[in-house]
Motif scaffolding. Structure first.
Motif, PDB file in Angstrom:
ATOM      1  N   THR A 259       0.828  -1.218   0.000  1.00  0.00           N
ATOM      2  CA  THR A 259       0.000   0.000   0.000  1.00  0.00           C
ATOM      3  C   THR A 259       0.857   1.260   0.000  1.00  0.00           C
ATOM      4  O   THR A 259       0.399   2.323  -0.396  1.00  0.00           O
ATOM      5  N   ASP A 260       2.094   1.121   0.462  1.00  0.00           N
ATOM      6  CA  ASP A 260       3.024   2.256   0.371  1.00  0.00           C
ATOM      7  C   ASP A 260       3.247   2.670  -1.079  1.00  0.00           C
ATOM      8  O   ASP A 260       3.493   3.826  -1.383  1.00  0.00           O
ATOM      9  N   LEU A 261       3.215   1.681  -1.966  1.00  0.00           N
ATOM     10  CA  LEU A 261       3.434   1.959  -3.390  1.00  0.00           C
ATOM     11  C   LEU A 261       2.227   2.659  -4.014  1.00  0.00           C
ATOM     12  O   LEU A 261       2.295   3.201  -5.102  1.00  0.00           O
ATOM     13  N   GLY A 262       1.137   2.609  -3.350  1.00  0.00           N
ATOM     14  CA  GLY A 262      -0.110   3.139  -3.898  1.00  0.00           C
ATOM     15  C   GLY A 262      -1.168   2.098  -3.689  1.00  0.00           C
ATOM     16  O   GLY A 262      -0.855   0.927  -3.454  1.00  0.00           O
ATOM     17  N   ARG A 263      -2.403   2.514  -3.748  1.00  0.00           N
ATOM     18  CA  ARG A 263      -3.467   1.540  -3.497  1.00  0.00           C
ATOM     19  C   ARG A 263      -3.712   0.732  -4.760  1.00  0.00           C
ATOM     20  O   ARG A 263      -4.307   1.218  -5.704  1.00  0.00           O
ATOM     21  N   LEU A 264      -3.220  -0.481  -4.716  1.00  0.00           N
ATOM     22  CA  LEU A 264      -3.302  -1.295  -5.928  1.00  0.00           C
ATOM     23  C   LEU A 264      -4.706  -1.813  -6.200  1.00  0.00           C
ATOM     24  O   LEU A 264      -4.933  -2.511  -7.173  1.00  0.00           O
ATOM     25  N   ASN A 265      -5.642  -1.436  -5.339  1.00  0.00           N
ATOM     26  CA  ASN A 265      -6.995  -1.938  -5.607  1.00  0.00           C
ATOM     27  C   ASN A 265      -7.596  -1.323  -6.865  1.00  0.00           C
ATOM     28  O   ASN A 265      -8.572  -1.805  -7.389  1.00  0.00           O
ATOM     29  N   TRP A 266      -6.981  -0.236  -7.354  1.00  0.00           N
ATOM     30  CA  TRP A 266      -7.457   0.316  -8.629  1.00  0.00           C
ATOM     31  C   TRP A 266      -7.313  -0.714  -9.735  1.00  0.00           C
ATOM     32  O   TRP A 266      -8.083  -0.766 -10.668  1.00  0.00           O
ATOM     33  N   LEU A 267      -6.307  -1.557  -9.592  1.00  0.00           N
ATOM     34  CA  LEU A 267      -6.081  -2.592 -10.592  1.00  0.00           C
ATOM     35  C   LEU A 267      -7.263  -3.561 -10.610  1.00  0.00           C
ATOM     36  O   LEU A 267      -7.776  -3.918 -11.668  1.00  0.00           O
ATOM     37  N   SER A 268      -7.685  -3.928  -9.401  1.00  0.00           N
ATOM     38  CA  SER A 268      -8.818  -4.851  -9.320  1.00  0.00           C
ATOM     39  C   SER A 268     -10.087  -4.180  -9.823  1.00  0.00           C
ATOM     40  O   SER A 268     -10.969  -4.840 -10.364  1.00  0.00           O
ATOM     41  N   ILE A 269     -10.166  -2.856  -9.655  1.00  0.00           N
ATOM     42  CA  ILE A 269     -11.345  -2.142 -10.153  1.00  0.00           C
ATOM     43  C   ILE A 269     -11.436  -2.293 -11.661  1.00  0.00           C
ATOM     44  O   ILE A 269     -12.469  -2.654 -12.217  1.00  0.00           O
ATOM     45  N   VAL A 270     -10.312  -2.048 -12.323  1.00  0.00           N
ATOM     46  CA  VAL A 270     -10.291  -2.152 -13.784  1.00  0.00           C
ATOM     47  C   VAL A 270     -10.597  -3.592 -14.206  1.00  0.00           C
ATOM     48  O   VAL A 270     -11.461  -3.853 -15.037  1.00  0.00           O
ATOM     49  N   VAL A 271      -9.872  -4.519 -13.575  1.00  0.00           N
ATOM     50  CA  VAL A 271     -10.007  -5.936 -13.927  1.00  0.00           C
ATOM     51  C   VAL A 271     -11.451  -6.403 -13.755  1.00  0.00           C
ATOM     52  O   VAL A 271     -12.065  -6.975 -14.654  1.00  0.00           O
ATOM     53  N   CYS A 272     -11.994  -6.111 -12.565  1.00  0.00           N
ATOM     54  CA  CYS A 272     -13.329  -6.643 -12.261  1.00  0.00           C
ATOM     55  C   CYS A 272     -14.389  -5.972 -13.115  1.00  0.00           C
ATOM     56  O   CYS A 272     -15.299  -6.636 -13.601  1.00  0.00           O
ATOM     57  N   THR A 273     -14.270  -4.657 -13.289  1.00  0.00           N
ATOM     58  CA  THR A 273     -15.316  -3.980 -14.039  1.00  0.00           C
ATOM     59  C   THR A 273     -15.338  -4.446 -15.483  1.00  0.00           C
ATOM     60  O   THR A 273     -16.414  -4.683 -16.045  1.00  0.00           O
ATOM     61  N   LEU A 274     -14.172  -4.561 -16.070  1.00  0.00           N
ATOM     62  CA  LEU A 274     -14.123  -5.036 -17.455  1.00  0.00           C
ATOM     63  C   LEU A 274     -14.772  -6.409 -17.557  1.00  0.00           C
ATOM     64  O   LEU A 274     -15.639  -6.652 -18.396  1.00  0.00           O
ATOM     65  N   ALA A 275     -14.357  -7.294 -16.652  1.00  0.00           N
ATOM     66  CA  ALA A 275     -14.863  -8.659 -16.706  1.00  0.00           C
ATOM     67  C   ALA A 275     -16.368  -8.693 -16.443  1.00  0.00           C
ATOM     68  O   ALA A 275     -17.116  -9.371 -17.151  1.00  0.00           O
ATOM     69  N   LEU A 276     -16.799  -7.924 -15.444  1.00  0.00           N
ATOM     70  CA  LEU A 276     -18.215  -7.995 -15.070  1.00  0.00           C
ATOM     71  C   LEU A 276     -19.112  -7.408 -16.155  1.00  0.00           C
ATOM     72  O   LEU A 276     -20.168  -7.965 -16.455  1.00  0.00           O
ATOM     73  N   PHE A 277     -18.697  -6.316 -16.743  1.00  0.00           N
ATOM     74  CA  PHE A 277     -19.543  -5.716 -17.784  1.00  0.00           C
ATOM     75  C   PHE A 277     -19.580  -6.578 -19.042  1.00  0.00           C
ATOM     76  O   PHE A 277     -20.625  -6.696 -19.673  1.00  0.00           O
ATOM     77  N   LEU A 278     -18.452  -7.163 -19.379  1.00  0.00           N
ATOM     78  CA  LEU A 278     -18.460  -8.032 -20.567  1.00  0.00           C
ATOM     79  C   LEU A 278     -19.349  -9.248 -20.331  1.00  0.00           C
ATOM     80  O   LEU A 278     -20.097  -9.662 -21.213  1.00  0.00           O
ATOM     81  N   THR A 279     -19.279  -9.785 -19.108  1.00  0.00           N
ATOM     82  CA  THR A 279     -20.121 -10.942 -18.817  1.00  0.00           C
ATOM     83  C   THR A 279     -21.590 -10.538 -18.771  1.00  0.00           C
ATOM     84  O   THR A 279     -22.455 -11.273 -19.272  1.00  0.00           O
ATOM     85  N   SER A 280     -21.863  -9.374 -18.175  1.00  0.00           N
ATOM     86  CA  SER A 280     -23.258  -8.901 -18.161  1.00  0.00           C
ATOM     87  C   SER A 280     -23.780  -8.784 -19.587  1.00  0.00           C
ATOM     88  O   SER A 280     -24.933  -9.099 -19.863  1.00  0.00           O
ATOM     89  N   SER A 281     -22.917  -8.296 -20.481  1.00  0.00           N
ATOM     90  CA  SER A 281     -23.330  -8.148 -21.878  1.00  0.00           C
ATOM     91  C   SER A 281     -23.665  -9.510 -22.476  1.00  0.00           C
ATOM     92  O   SER A 281     -24.652  -9.642 -23.207  1.00  0.00           O
ATOM     93  N   ALA A 282     -22.842 -10.508 -22.150  1.00  0.00           N
ATOM     94  CA  ALA A 282     -23.107 -11.857 -22.664  1.00  0.00           C
ATOM     95  C   ALA A 282     -24.434 -12.374 -22.116  1.00  0.00           C
ATOM     96  O   ALA A 282     -25.230 -12.988 -22.830  1.00  0.00           O
ATOM     97  N   PHE A 283     -24.680 -12.100 -20.837  1.00  0.00           N
ATOM     98  CA  PHE A 283     -25.951 -12.511 -20.219  1.00  0.00           C
ATOM     99  C   PHE A 283     -27.116 -11.834 -20.945  1.00  0.00           C
ATOM    100  O   PHE A 283     -28.128 -12.451 -21.239  1.00  0.00           O
ATOM    101  N   LEU A 284     -26.928 -10.559 -21.194  1.00  0.00           N
ATOM    102  CA  LEU A 284     -27.985  -9.779 -21.839  1.00  0.00           C
ATOM    103  C   LEU A 284     -28.241 -10.297 -23.252  1.00  0.00           C
ATOM    104  O   LEU A 284     -29.389 -10.365 -23.705  1.00  0.00           O
ATOM    105  N   TYR A 285     -27.168 -10.661 -23.907  1.00  0.00           N
ATOM    106  CA  TYR A 285     -27.304 -11.220 -25.251  1.00  0.00           C
ATOM    107  C   TYR A 285     -28.149 -12.505 -25.198  1.00  0.00           C
ATOM    108  O   TYR A 285     -29.029 -12.714 -26.036  1.00  0.00           O
ATOM    109  N   CYS A 286     -27.857 -13.328 -24.195  1.00  0.00           N
ATOM    110  CA  CYS A 286     -28.615 -14.576 -24.042  1.00  0.00           C
ATOM    111  C   CYS A 286     -30.086 -14.271 -23.755  1.00  0.00           C
ATOM    112  O   CYS A 286     -30.978 -14.917 -24.296  1.00  0.00           O
ATOM    113  N   LEU A 287     -30.303 -13.251 -22.892  1.00  0.00           N
ATOM    114  CA  LEU A 287     -31.689 -12.875 -22.578  1.00  0.00           C
ATOM    115  C   LEU A 287     -32.413 -12.423 -23.845  1.00  0.00           C
ATOM    116  O   LEU A 287     -33.565 -12.791 -24.083  1.00  0.00           O
ATOM    117  N   ALA A 288     -31.717 -11.618 -24.647  1.00  0.00           N
ATOM    118  CA  ALA A 288     -32.321 -11.127 -25.883  1.00  0.00           C
ATOM    119  C   ALA A 288     -32.627 -12.290 -26.825  1.00  0.00           C
ATOM    120  O   ALA A 288     -33.675 -12.317 -27.470  1.00  0.00           O
TER     121      ALA A 288
END
Lengths: 362, 410, 481
Positions: A259-288
């Protein structure tokens, strides 16, 4: 039938769909029920996921020239097929809603002190709707582009946790017997069974040589990585896991030197959001897609819009709060999801037993 | 629908969304202007209320990196209330994201710390690995001393906290560790003690160090001027307190902390002082030995309902000083011999037994004895616990057998 | 229709050209007795050749024995010149416009058109936009014949085909569609030729006009047609199975199908060590990414997420933004606009002034703005840095500038959330484009493993056994081992 997905794209899609609900909130949630043995509950959950995945993939290869709706129609007739698809629609909608909720809660906690639900939901609906309308090919290609960054992000988050691991937090195994493990397993049913969603891609995959090996190798590898994330999480936080909300975001937060280097949780924010939105899109595609099958829409826009409105209404009912969702809704929905899952597992077994030729004739 | 029309509709919707939100983006000031960056907080008890002191960094309009800080305090019924009081005083939100230290006043440690600090753990406004420090005085005083140091000074509170983490790990507890250890059956933690010394007259300018005895004192002056009248100093003497079930039960002196350190696998470095040492070369000498690295391996067993912990410790050491009644010893000679190794082993063994006696006396377990036995000898350990009248007294029958291997790293 | 009267024919030509002064009509007597005239457009013909190769033989040769003067004249004109007999008026005018000289004879309804073209042309030189350290320095010029020759020089095979087309009602611009038979996919060639055929425009003065018609998504920010000024690059793209479109009057040659990753490849990559080339490609990609998102990230962090900055950096930033009147969002926008204005002005200014202006802009304006407390040093540094980084991919500079602005807006409005949404949208949009059978983001999305030898990585030419699979071609094998 047009083969919209290459083998590689389908493998990625299956990984995204299978792991989408497994990197953020599941671990503290399961810990509440399983305590020290939560890691075993998680592993058991993955075992269930893998069994369903294997069944689904065998099915997809067995009926590779027919759509799922086509198969259901031939087997049960139009009306029952549509009813079964409505069940699947509810199953996927609940999962999609959960992803939206999880992402919203994640942003609320990690990024913003407060973000209006409306400001969150409009861009989320816009982007996932856009992907769903563009089609599974666009979603799969985007997954191909981002997958390497997501994997690197996950591995970095994991590595930052190595320093403070304490095996005593999870040892000894099964100190209070195996019942806590099953309690934890039961509690996470809602998070499981994502592989059933892959049925919507029946007939759209271009299976290549060595597909089976690659498919199971990469899915098992990713499942192992996520189990290791869970292991690290429990070994890092131990009994304090209850205080922590988001596994991947909190892994880099434990070591003061990191954490001295900086809060690396921003990395997880990017990682998770990208993954979650892409998966949500796939779910939505299936729903459609299900919307198309059930109501006979020709274009993707209308069923996607209907699915989005459905999810948005559910989200508004839930007051956009993951905590409320866990407390009030999740337990109730868990049973709904469990029942639909059971129906579809039985369905898969039936389809696996029938002769292929009889049901794939044009 | 016409393709161009479709594009136009989408473009208009996006543009309207942007236009609605644009004014907020234009008018929102930087968070750094609305948030007070807190580098450390102190928690004291004032009567029935809790007092929170925040060390707030004051940005300097210059290109050099030398932030000043000030301490602002507020009281409230609980921590959240106290934070609100400080926010009212500062007129800014308290930004605790970069808070690296929580100083606990002595009085607050007599209350249940878990209840007091629960808000910080739950609210996610602060990193959960923030270091905890105890002070025998008021936490506010420590922060005031700290605010006189700049980040670039040699001895500021952050540096001391880091040093303690590396060298007195067993006494360096973070927020999350306190909560984890509280939830474990042993329920005990150790928090390092740092005091301020207002009376000491600094003879040197801000940031210089003056050491005496086993502890270190560092002094600082406001603005770093050379007049030595109003000098404050930190007293980091390696002391600590033991917290059990969330409350303080004991003050530990530095030598006690060092003794507990032997069984802490993360503390790698330390000093061993062998006094009154005699062999063929030396008579009544005092030998200072630097511990370069340590490996520790536990082998727990339960024999005749007595838990016996076999601790196999491998030390990599180097002789640093030899005081032999004023005689000059050759630096080329290897003074490592069986006698010295035996003396080191005896010293380590003695320290660990002393630590165990202390732990038994006050009935606390900061050496993770419970976890070691429970993980490795689960069934026997359960049986042992059930044989006790009070399971909480499991440490009373414990024996520790120490095997030390000393390696010379000259 | 031409008449037998020379006088009438000549006056008809003059009338057709509205008595334009650059239409030269010179009457003379050929074969000792026949009244003749040479007609040409001033400046478009090689006068020396006209005298020695055309007029001299016609004047000095004996009269024809038969009546057919034009055929006899063609046989007397120097052998290497392209000469033909024409009688159609519009063809004669086209030939005149293309630099032919036309010889009219008395009592004849046909003329002799002699190719004596010599347009003013620039010599091939190193193009300013794609300078290389190693490798050939030749660049295309504005003359289509030279450009065709430059390609022919590199691909000496009859399989290289240059299909000639003409576009522009007034400009009658020559366009050549170039490809290698046996490598290129015929469907691509057909689609391109169809599109060019369907262009009905008054004039084409540059290849960018044609490029606009070849793009499927004409309102897109992203270009969908590749360009190059270097014959070596065009030759290598033809060898990969692409089609080149050469337009007369433009030194920029178009290539299709185009994928985005092409712009991250530089001709220098092929003339340096593979490892270095790979590293440079990563740098370009990283530079482009940073150039797009950094100002947005800065604004997002300053407005919403100060928590993620390490404390020491945070203090430095906090120190430097003291007393800045603008919000971080406006501050960054202000500097971006300032930067864009400086860029625009320095392009338009005379070269010597432009240099001075850029120095003044960068050093003095930036420095005084910081000293005056209008903007903070981190904001200036970030915008300047992204400005420089955007030139790591020169062909994408305008797109990067636009996206930088969009991401700054997104960062200001929604913080990191907006940037992630923007990034996803961008990826989705680019993934959905298909350009002449090639996915726009190939070989990254879809990931084409076999094409990675010349994409994310640059492997030695010895390992590039197959042609790219990212777009269709008919002959996949490139290297025989």
């Amino acid at each position: 039938m047009t083969k919209e997905l290459t083998s590689r794209q389908f493998i990625l899609l299956s990984i995204f769909i299978m792991l989408s609900t497994k990197v953020l909130t599941i671990h503290p949630f399961v810990f509440e029920y399983a305590g020290k043995d939560a890691i075993w509950s998680i592993t058991l959950g993955f075992l269930l996921d893998m069994i369903i995945l294997i069944g689904v993939v065998i099915l997809l290869q067995k009926f590779k020239d027919i759509s799922f709706y086509g198969l259901l129609k031939k087997f049960f007739g139009t009306i029952i097929a549509k009813i079964l698809l409505v069940f699947l629609f509810v199953f996927i909608a609940l999962k999609a809603l959960f992803l939206y909720q999880e992402t919203h809660s994640f942003f609320l906690q990690i990024l913003f002190t407060e973000i209006s639900p409306l400001i969150y939901i409009i861009p989320a609906v816009f982007i996932t709707g856009y992907f769903a309308i563009k089609g599974i090919n666009t979603i799969a290609r985007s997954m191909e582009i981002f997958s390497i960054f997501i994997l690197i992000g996950i591995v970095i988050c994991m590595l930052t946790a190595i320093n403070g691991l304490n095996p005593d937090y999870i040892l000894p195994f099964f100190e209070n017997g195996i019942s806590p493990m099953f309690e934890g397993f039961k509690a996470q049913i809602f998070y499981r069974g994502n592989a059933l969603i892959l049925l919507c891609f029946m007939g759209k995959i271009d299976f290549k040589k060595n597909f089976n090996f690659k498919f199971f190798f990469f899915n098992t590898l990713m499942a192992l990585i996520v189990i290791i994330i869970a292991l690290f999480f429990y070994m890092l936080y131990g009994p304090s896991a209850l205080y922590v909300e988001f596994t991947l975001a909190d892994l880099p937060q434990h070591d003061p030197f990191v954490t001295d280097l900086g809060r690396l949780n921003w990395l997880s924010i990017v990682v998770c959001t990208l993954a979650l939105f892409l998966t949500s899109s796939a779910f939505l595609y299936c729903l459609a897609n299900i919307g198309r099958w059930v109501f006979g829409f020709k274009r993707a826009l209308i069923p996607t819009g209907i699915a989005l409105v459905f999810i948005t209404i559910l989200a508004i009912i839930n007051d956009y709060s993951l905590v409320i969702m866990q407390e009030k809704i999740l337990r109730e929905w868990m049973y709904a999801c469990g029942i639909i899952m059971a129906i579809y597992v039985i369905l898969c077994v039936i389809f696996l037993c029938v002769r292929r030729k009889k049901w794939t004739k044009p | 629908m016409d393709k161009a029309l479709k594009y136009r509709i989408v473009a208009w919707v996006v543009a309207i969304f942007f236009l609605i939100l644009l004014p907020s983006a234009v008018s929102v000031p930087s968070q750094l202007q609305t948030t007070a960056i807190v580098s450390g907080i102190g928690i004291d008890k004032e009567g029935e209320e809790i007092s929170l002191s925040a060390q707030i960094l004051i940005p300097q309009p210059s290109t050099s990196y030398s932030p000043k800080s000030t301490v602002i305090s507020g009281t409230g019924k609980d921590l959240m209330d106290a934070i609100s009081a400080v926010e009212l005083k500062t007129g800014q939100n308290l930004g605790l994201a970069h808070c690296y230290i929580i100083v606990l006043g002595d009085e607050i440690c007599n209350d249940n710390l878990i209840e007091t600090l629960d808000f910080l753990m739950r609210s996610n406004i602060m990193g959960n690995n923030t270091a905890l420090i105890h002070t025998s005085k008021k936490a506010e005083d420590i922060l005031k001393v700290s605010s006189q140091f700049s980040e670039s000074d040699i001895n500021n509170l952050q540096n001391i906290a880091k040093f303690n983490k590396e060298n007195y790990n067993s006494a360096s507890t973070s927020l999350i560790e306190l909560f984890s250890e509280y939830a474990l059956p042993a329920s005990a933690s150790v928090i390092g003690t740092i005091d301020s010394d207002e009376s000491s007259n600094g003879q040197s300018s801000g940031g210089s160090e003056e050491s005496s005895g086993s502890g270190g004192e560092s002094s600082a002056q406001s603005g770093g001027s050379s007049s030595g009248s109003s000098t404050s100093a930190f007293k980091n003497e390696g002391k600590a307190i033991v917290i059990k079930n969330g409350k303080k039960i004991l003050n530990l002196e530095q030598e006690d902390v060092m003794k507990f350190n032997w069984l802490d696998s993360e503390t790698q470095k330390g000093n061993i002082l062998i006094e009154n040492y005699s062999d063929k070369d030396l008579q009544n000498a005092t030998i200072g030995i630097r511990q370069m690295a340590k490996r520790i391996c536990f082998n727990p067993k339960i024999t005749n309902n007595t838990p016996i912990l076999e601790a196999n410790i491998t030390l990599e050491t180097r002789i640093e000083s030899i005081e032999n009644g004023g005689k000059i010893q050759s630096s080329h000679k290897n003074y490592y011999n069986d006698t010295l190794v035996s003396a080191i082993k005896t010293k380590v063994n003695q320290d660990i037994q002393d630590a165990l006696s202390l732990a038994k006396e006050y009935n606390f377990d900061i050496m993770d004895i419970y976890a070691i036995f429970n993980s490795n000898k689960t069934a026997d350990w359960k049986k042992y616990l059930s044989s006790l009248d009070n399971e909480d007294n499991y440490i009373q029958n414990l024996e520790i057998v120490v095997n030390v291997v000393v390696k010379n790293k000259e | 229709m031409l008449t037998k009267s020379l006088k009438d024919n000549l006056s008809k030509m003059k009338e057709r050209y509205h008595n334009s002064q650059d239409l030269i009509v010179r009457e003379f007597v050929s074969f000792g007795k026949i009244n003749s005239a040479v007609v040409y457009i001033d400046g478009s013909v090689d006068k020396q050749f006209l005298i020695s190769g055309v007029l001299n033989p016609l004047q000095t040769s004996p009269p024809p024995k038969k009546d057919d003067v034009t055929d006899y004249a063609v046989s007397k004109i120097v052998a290497f010149a392209q000469a033909k007999v024409e009688s159609d008026e519009s063809t004669i005018i086209t030939n005149l416009n293309n630099g032919f000289c036309t010889i009219f004879f008395e009592n004849t309804t046909s003329v002799v058109c002699v190719d004596s073209t010599k347009w003013p042309v620039r010599l091939p030189s190193e193009p300013p936009t794609s300078a290389v350290i190693n490798g050939p320095r030749e660049g295309f010029v504005e003359d289509i014949v030279t450009n065709v020759a430059l390609i022919r020089k590199r691909l000496k095979t009859p399989d290289v085909i240059f299909d000639k087309m003409e576009v522009g009602r007034y400009s009658k611009t020559q366009v050549r569609v170039c490809y290698i038979h046996g490598i290129v996919h015929p469907k691509i060639v057909k689609k391109i030729k169809d599109k060019i055929k369907n262009i009905d425009i008054d004039g084409v003065v540059d290849s960018s006009y044609i490029s606009a018609f070849l793009e499927d998504r004409r309102h897109s920010v992203f270009r969908q047609v590749g360009t190059s000024e270097k014959p070596d690059i065009i030759a290598s793209k033809l060898l990969e199975g692409r089609v080149a479109v050469i337009v007369d009057g433009s030194p920029i040659v178009l290539t299709l199908p185009y994928v985005l990753w092409e712009d991250f490849q530089s001709s220098n990559d092929y003339y340096t060590t593979p490892m270095r080339a790979t590293f440079q490609r990563w740098l370009r990609a990283f530079g482009a990414l940073i150039a797009i998102i950094l100002p947005g990230c800065y604004v997002a962090v300053m407005l919403y997420h100060y928590k993620i900055i390490p404390i020491k950096l945070l203090i430095s930033i906090a120190n430097s933004i003291q007393g800045i009147p603008l919000s971080p969002f406006l501050e960054v926008l202000f500097i971006i606009f300032l930067f864009e204005i400086l860029y625009e002005a320095s392009l338009r200014m005379p070269r010597y002034l432009g240099l001075a202006l850029s120095v003044v802009g960068a050093l003095i304006l930036g420095d005084t703005a910081v000293k005056a407390g209008l903007v903070s040093p981190p904001a200036v540094m970030i915008v300047a840095l992204t400005g420089v980084m955007s030139y790591t991919v020169p062909n994408q500079t305008s797109q990067i500038s636009f996206l930088r602005l969009v991401f700054t807006f997104l960062g200001g409005i929604l913080g990191f959330y907006g940037i992630i949404i923007g990034g996803l949208f961008l990826a989705g949009y680019l993934c959905s484009i298909k350009n002449y059978g090639a996915p726009y983001l190939a070989p990254l999305g879809p990931f084409v493993a076999k094409d990675q030898k010349d994409a994310i990585f640059k492997k030695p030419i010895t390992s590039q056994i197959t042609r790219p699979k990212s777009f269709p071609n008919v002959n996949n094998r490139r290297l025989k081992k």
